[in-house]
Design an enzyme around this catalytic site. Structure first.
Site, mmCIF file in Angstrom:
data_model
loop_
_atom_site.group_PDB
_atom_site.id
_atom_site.type_symbol
_atom_site.label_atom_id
_atom_site.label_comp_id
_atom_site.label_asym_id
_atom_site.label_seq_id
_atom_site.Cartn_x
_atom_site.Cartn_y
_atom_site.Cartn_z
ATOM 1 N N ALA A 174 0.719 -1.347 -0.040
ATOM 2 C CA ALA A 174 -0.079 -0.008 -0.110
ATOM 3 C C ALA A 174 0.787 1.278 0.007
ATOM 4 O O ALA A 174 0.744 2.152 -0.630
ATOM 5 C CB ALA A 174 -0.748 -0.025 1.340
ATOM 6 N N CYS A 215 8.455 -9.684 5.980
ATOM 7 C CA CYS A 215 9.512 -10.292 6.612
ATOM 8 C C CYS A 215 9.156 -10.676 8.243
ATOM 9 O O CYS A 215 9.788 -11.452 8.834
ATOM 10 C CB CYS A 215 10.912 -9.391 6.732
ATOM 11 S SG CYS A 215 10.667 -7.935 7.335
#
Length: 254
Positions: free
Chosen positions: A130, A185
């Site tokens: 985003a 991650c």
């Protein structure tokens, strides 16, 4: 440049195609770094060391202990502090001649308009789709180039976008939010050197764009699989009718 600066940058001044003109271009340049984590913090350190005149840092996050293996600008004593503020202090210590401005805020529609007002290029140090869509749209509106980077587990990718977006844009590559940004991650894992390699590729692209010392592969998706030790490069899939880069739908400002 004074004698001290000539001595400081003497090794990079010897590089053919960079030389004194390249150093002067860096000194006059302004770079916005969105995100001060694994990508942004390392990119900022190398850009400051190289002598970029002005660095603008934006990141609303605070340092956590889980950041330390890959965000090596920070120490155990920094845990709990704003990344942007700590990184700004580190950069001042590295190179006092660089004008470093920090903003511990989110990069959004409002803050983004102000932060982009007086910069030459943008480095993506974010970790979510985003945010990259927003960077792409806002920089396209202003005709600014930006340098995307992403890394997870043992893989990474880069794309350098021109201000004109004639090669395509991030919306062409990934037009919609797919899945969840939680699949990053933070949940999949990452090795520090993977992030570092992607960040250094971004820095080399920025230096090439600002000084012409090297050719920038604009609009090329570069993918790295460090587990298999393979790389791939392919052009962006420029999409007709894209609301960001199709000139017939959205006139450019440049």
């Amino acid at each position: 440049m004074n004698d001290s600066e000539l001595e400081r940058y003497s090794r990079q001044l010897l590089v053919p195609g960079f030389e004194l003109e390249g150093q002067e271009r860096l000194g006059a340049a302004s770079v916005l770094i969105v995100g001060c984590g694994g990508l942004g913090a390392l990119a900022a350190q190398y850009l400051a060391a190289a002598g970029v005149g002005r660095l603008v840092l934006v990141d609303a996050d605070r340092i956590e202990s889980s950041n330390l293996p890959r965000q090596i600008a920070y120490t155990e004593a920094d845990v709990g502090r704003f990344k942007a503020e700590v990184l700004a202090q580190r950069l001042h210590q590295m190179n006092g001649a660089v004008d470093v401005q920090c903003h511990p805020v989110f990069f959004d529609e409002t803050s983004g308009a102000d932060l982009l007002a007086a910069v030459d290029v943008v480095v993506d140090g974010t970790d979510n789709h985003a945010a990259r869509l927003l960077i792409d749209r806002l920089t396209a509106d202003r005709g600014l180039p930006w340098f995307m980077g992403a890394a997870v587990q043992m893989a990474g990718q880069n794309i350098a976008f021109t201000g004109s977006r004639k090669e395509g844009c991030y919306h062409c590559f990934a037009p919609q939010q797919v899945g969840s940004d939680a699949a990053s991650c933070g949940t999949l894992g990452i090795l520090g050197p993977v992030v570092a390699t992607v960040a250094l590729r971004q820095v080399l692209d920025v230096l090439g764009a600002l000084t012409d010392v090297a050719k920038v592969p604009w609009g090329m998706l570069r993918q790295y699989d460090f587990r298999a030790d393979t790389t791939a490069s392919l052009p962006l899939p420029k999409q007709a009718g894209c609301v960001v880069c199709d000139a017939d739908l959205k006139p450019r400002l440049q």
